[in-house]
Motif scaffolding. Structure first.
Motif, PDB file in Angstrom:
ATOM      1  N   PHE A 269      72.961  19.355  27.770  1.00 26.39           N
ATOM      2  CA  PHE A 269      74.146  20.118  28.169  1.00 26.39           C
ATOM      3  C   PHE A 269      73.689  21.435  28.776  1.00 26.39           C
ATOM      4  O   PHE A 269      72.496  21.785  28.713  1.00 26.39           O
ATOM      5  CB  PHE A 269      75.106  20.342  26.984  1.00 26.39           C
ATOM      6  CG  PHE A 269      74.455  20.900  25.745  1.00 26.39           C
ATOM      7  CD1 PHE A 269      74.226  22.265  25.597  1.00 26.39           C
ATOM      8  CD2 PHE A 269      74.076  20.051  24.706  1.00 26.39           C
ATOM      9  CE1 PHE A 269      73.633  22.786  24.456  1.00 26.39           C
ATOM     10  CE2 PHE A 269      73.477  20.564  23.557  1.00 26.39           C
ATOM     11  CZ  PHE A 269      73.255  21.935  23.433  1.00 26.39           C
ATOM     12  N   SER A 270      74.603  22.162  29.356  1.00 28.63           N
ATOM     13  CA  SER A 270      74.266  23.403  30.058  1.00 28.63           C
ATOM     14  C   SER A 270      73.808  24.489  29.075  1.00 28.63           C
ATOM     15  O   SER A 270      74.368  24.632  27.985  1.00 28.63           O
ATOM     16  CB  SER A 270      75.481  23.903  30.838  1.00 28.63           C
ATOM     17  OG  SER A 270      75.259  25.213  31.325  1.00 28.63           O
ATOM     18  N   LYS A 271      72.818  25.265  29.498  1.00 26.96           N
ATOM     19  CA  LYS A 271      72.376  26.389  28.678  1.00 26.96           C
ATOM     20  C   LYS A 271      73.481  27.420  28.498  1.00 26.96           C
ATOM     21  O   LYS A 271      73.477  28.169  27.509  1.00 26.96           O
ATOM     22  CB  LYS A 271      71.140  27.040  29.308  1.00 26.96           C
ATOM     23  CG  LYS A 271      69.897  26.167  29.269  1.00 26.96           C
ATOM     24  CD  LYS A 271      68.695  26.899  29.860  1.00 26.96           C
ATOM     25  CE  LYS A 271      67.449  26.008  29.816  1.00 26.96           C
ATOM     26  NZ  LYS A 271      66.253  26.708  30.370  1.00 26.96           N
TER      27      LYS A 271
ATOM     28  N   ASN B 155      78.612  30.152  23.901  1.00 25.65           N
ATOM     29  CA  ASN B 155      79.941  29.894  23.340  1.00 25.65           C
ATOM     30  C   ASN B 155      79.913  29.382  21.913  1.00 25.65           C
ATOM     31  O   ASN B 155      80.951  28.964  21.389  1.00 25.65           O
ATOM     32  CB  ASN B 155      80.673  28.868  24.222  1.00 25.65           C
ATOM     33  CG  ASN B 155      80.866  29.353  25.639  1.00 25.65           C
ATOM     34  OD1 ASN B 155      81.149  30.533  25.859  1.00 25.65           O
ATOM     35  ND2 ASN B 155      80.705  28.452  26.604  1.00 25.65           N
ATOM     36  N   ILE B 156      78.757  29.400  21.266  1.00 27.86           N
ATOM     37  CA  ILE B 156      78.643  28.819  19.931  1.00 27.86           C
ATOM     38  C   ILE B 156      79.719  29.376  18.993  1.00 27.86           C
ATOM     39  O   ILE B 156      79.983  30.577  18.938  1.00 27.86           O
ATOM     40  CB  ILE B 156      77.233  29.069  19.353  1.00 27.86           C
ATOM     41  CG1 ILE B 156      77.084  28.361  17.986  1.00 27.86           C
ATOM     42  CG2 ILE B 156      76.898  30.539  19.262  1.00 27.86           C
ATOM     43  CD1 ILE B 156      75.675  28.343  17.450  1.00 27.86           C
ATOM     44  N   SER B 157      80.374  28.457  18.303  1.00 28.76           N
ATOM     45  CA  SER B 157      81.416  28.752  17.307  1.00 28.76           C
ATOM     46  C   SER B 157      82.690  29.350  17.906  1.00 28.76           C
ATOM     47  O   SER B 157      83.568  29.782  17.163  1.00 28.76           O
ATOM     48  CB  SER B 157      80.880  29.664  16.194  1.00 28.76           C
ATOM     49  OG  SER B 157      79.941  28.967  15.405  1.00 28.76           O
ATOM     50  N   LYS B 158      82.792  29.364  19.238  1.00 29.07           N
ATOM     51  CA  LYS B 158      84.027  29.842  19.864  1.00 29.07           C
ATOM     52  C   LYS B 158      85.005  28.679  20.027  1.00 29.07           C
ATOM     53  O   LYS B 158      84.592  27.520  20.135  1.00 29.07           O
ATOM     54  CB  LYS B 158      83.739  30.461  21.231  1.00 29.07           C
ATOM     55  CG  LYS B 158      82.967  31.770  21.188  1.00 29.07           C
ATOM     56  CD  LYS B 158      82.767  32.323  22.590  1.00 29.07           C
ATOM     57  CE  LYS B 158      82.023  33.646  22.567  1.00 29.07           C
ATOM     58  NZ  LYS B 158      81.799  34.175  23.949  1.00 29.07           N
ATOM     59  N   PRO B 159      86.317  28.955  20.052  1.00 24.71           N
ATOM     60  CA  PRO B 159      87.299  27.887  20.280  1.00 24.71           C
ATOM     61  C   PRO B 159      86.999  27.135  21.584  1.00 24.71           C
ATOM     62  O   PRO B 159      86.739  27.751  22.614  1.00 24.71           O
ATOM     63  CB  PRO B 159      88.630  28.644  20.371  1.00 24.71           C
ATOM     64  CG  PRO B 159      88.407  29.896  19.580  1.00 24.71           C
ATOM     65  CD  PRO B 159      86.967  30.265  19.818  1.00 24.71           C
TER      66      PRO B 159
ATOM     67  N   LEU C 137      67.933  21.122  23.033  1.00 23.14           N
ATOM     68  CA  LEU C 137      68.768  20.132  23.728  1.00 23.14           C
ATOM     69  C   LEU C 137      69.252  20.670  25.070  1.00 23.14           C
ATOM     70  O   LEU C 137      69.271  19.938  26.070  1.00 23.14           O
ATOM     71  CB  LEU C 137      69.961  19.757  22.846  1.00 23.14           C
ATOM     72  CG  LEU C 137      69.638  18.991  21.558  1.00 23.14           C
ATOM     73  CD1 LEU C 137      70.910  18.784  20.733  1.00 23.14           C
ATOM     74  CD2 LEU C 137      68.979  17.649  21.859  1.00 23.14           C
ATOM     75  N   ALA C 138      69.623  21.952  25.096  1.00 18.40           N
ATOM     76  CA  ALA C 138      70.060  22.554  26.367  1.00 18.40           C
ATOM     77  C   ALA C 138      68.913  22.591  27.364  1.00 18.40           C
ATOM     78  O   ALA C 138      69.094  22.272  28.550  1.00 18.40           O
ATOM     79  CB  ALA C 138      70.606  23.956  26.118  1.00 18.40           C
ATOM     80  N   ASP C 139      67.738  22.959  26.904  1.00 18.68           N
ATOM     81  CA  ASP C 139      66.573  23.045  27.777  1.00 18.68           C
ATOM     82  C   ASP C 139      66.175  21.674  28.323  1.00 18.68           C
ATOM     83  O   ASP C 139      65.719  21.552  29.464  1.00 18.68           O
ATOM     84  CB  ASP C 139      65.406  23.663  27.009  1.00 18.68           C
ATOM     85  CG  ASP C 139      64.197  23.930  27.885  1.00 18.68           C
ATOM     86  OD1 ASP C 139      64.355  24.542  28.963  1.00 18.68           O
ATOM     87  OD2 ASP C 139      63.080  23.529  27.498  1.00 18.68           O
ATOM     88  N   CYS C 140      66.373  20.635  27.515  1.00 11.77           N
ATOM     89  CA  CYS C 140      66.011  19.278  27.938  1.00 11.77           C
ATOM     90  C   CYS C 140      67.071  18.635  28.826  1.00 11.77           C
ATOM     91  O   CYS C 140      66.835  17.571  29.396  1.00 11.77           O
ATOM     92  CB  CYS C 140      65.761  18.393  26.716  1.00 11.77           C
ATOM     93  SG  CYS C 140      64.253  18.797  25.804  1.00 11.77           S
ATOM     94  N   GLY C 141      68.250  19.262  28.932  1.00  7.84           N
ATOM     95  CA  GLY C 141      69.262  18.768  29.851  1.00  7.84           C
ATOM     96  C   GLY C 141      70.398  17.994  29.236  1.00  7.84           C
ATOM     97  O   GLY C 141      71.182  17.350  29.949  1.00  7.84           O
TER      98      GLY C 141
ATOM     99  N   ILE D 288      78.149  16.667  19.698  1.00  6.96           N
ATOM    100  CA  ILE D 288      77.091  17.331  20.454  1.00  6.96           C
ATOM    101  C   ILE D 288      76.138  16.270  21.004  1.00  6.96           C
ATOM    102  O   ILE D 288      75.575  15.491  20.237  1.00  6.96           O
ATOM    103  CB  ILE D 288      76.297  18.311  19.564  1.00  6.96           C
ATOM    104  CG1 ILE D 288      77.221  19.359  18.959  1.00  6.96           C
ATOM    105  CG2 ILE D 288      75.183  18.978  20.360  1.00  6.96           C
ATOM    106  CD1 ILE D 288      76.545  20.242  17.922  1.00  6.96           C
ATOM    107  N   PRO D 289      75.938  16.205  22.313  1.00  2.00           N
ATOM    108  CA  PRO D 289      74.986  15.238  22.866  1.00  2.00           C
ATOM    109  C   PRO D 289      73.595  15.450  22.265  1.00  2.00           C
ATOM    110  O   PRO D 289      73.083  16.569  22.230  1.00  2.00           O
ATOM    111  CB  PRO D 289      74.994  15.549  24.365  1.00  2.00           C
ATOM    112  CG  PRO D 289      76.301  16.229  24.608  1.00  2.00           C
ATOM    113  CD  PRO D 289      76.592  17.015  23.355  1.00  2.00           C
TER     114      PRO D 289
END
Length: 270
Positions: free
Chosen positions: A81-83, A88-92, A75-79, A104-105
């Protein structure tokens, strides 16, 4: 685009996500990588990264949400959301969790308790069909999830209403939480059961070959025979990590940083 190389790239990025968030169900997220690569890079599935809820999109319902962390780098690679968000996965404050959420888009539904996705997807397909819309609904499930009776209610519903706009993709990795599925509740052969329920069945012998998966998707997308379609994709749980591939407990295992580094090196050298 070389989809084999893209799959390797996604497999490596998925392992890096596990390095940042050890609670990820990593083995479950390594088996469907070629399924998602084929959907998003194969030129068949219609999606709109800058407008994720565009009415012209095909719908993708990921019922085995815990096993779709590999979709994050796609999804990030396709645009969508930002790579940078992958860091930040699982971060507050991050919308990327160890279990996906429709915030999540690119995700359509809540992907928690197993057994709900096919019912939701069948309802979407029915609504599209009676509205004379041409979009497809793709639902991705795991083989263990089909032990849930709610799936078979949806399977009957879809066949009864001739939902030929519904495509079920089974990530058939032959394992579930605590053992090989055959030792928990053996409901093979799936092909015979789906056909008995009025579905058209396509089986992919090597679920890590994007060309074969794309051929199956093209067949399912083009066949207007008034039947829902199921594509049984035979995969390996924990693909790319030998210790996970071999373990009946792969579903609940986490990898150490050293194991992740070694797995990444092995994939890079394939």
């Amino acid at each position: 685009m070389n989809l084999k190389e893209k799959s390797k790239e996604v497999r490596i990025e998925t392992l890096k996500l596990h390095q940042r968030a050890k609670e990820i169900r990593i083995a479950s997220s390594l088996s469907p990588i070629e399924i998602f690569v084929s959907l998003f890079y194969g030129g068949i599935f219609s999606f709109y990264p800058k407008d994720p809820l565009n009415d012209k999109r095909d719908r993708l319902i990921i019922s085995k949400g815990h096993g779709s962390i590999c979709l994050y780098p796609i999804l990030a690679d396709c645009g969508y959301f930002s790579k940078n968000e992958l860091l930040n996965i699982s971060k507050p404050g991050s919308f990327l969790g160890s279990i996906p959420d429709p915030v999540i888009p690119g995700y359509e539904t809540i992907n928690g308790s197993l057994g709900h996705g096919l019912g939701v997807g069948s309802g979407m397909a029915y609504a599209l069909k009676i509205s004379d819309k041409c979009q497809k609904v793709i639902v991705v499930v795991g083989n263990g999830e089909l032990q849930e009776g709610s799936n078979w209610e949806a399977i009957m519903f879809a066949a009864n209403h001739n939902l030929d706009n519904l495509i079920l993709i089974m990530d058939s990795n032959k394992k579930q939480m605590l053992d090989f599925s055959i030792n928990i509740l053996d409901i093979e052969p799936f092909k015979n059961k789906f056909e008995a329920f009025g579905w058209e069945c396509i089986e992919i012998s090597d679920g890590h070959n994007c060309d074969l998966i794309i051929d199956g998707l093209q067949e399912a997308f083009s066949n207007k025979n008034h039947k829902p379609k199921v594509i049984i994709v035979n995969t390996i749980k924990g693909k790319g990590v030998p210790s996970l591939e071999q373990s009946p407990l792969a579903h609940v295992l986490s990898l150490s940083d050293l194991e992740i580094d070694e797995a990444i090196k092995g994939i890079e050298n394939e």
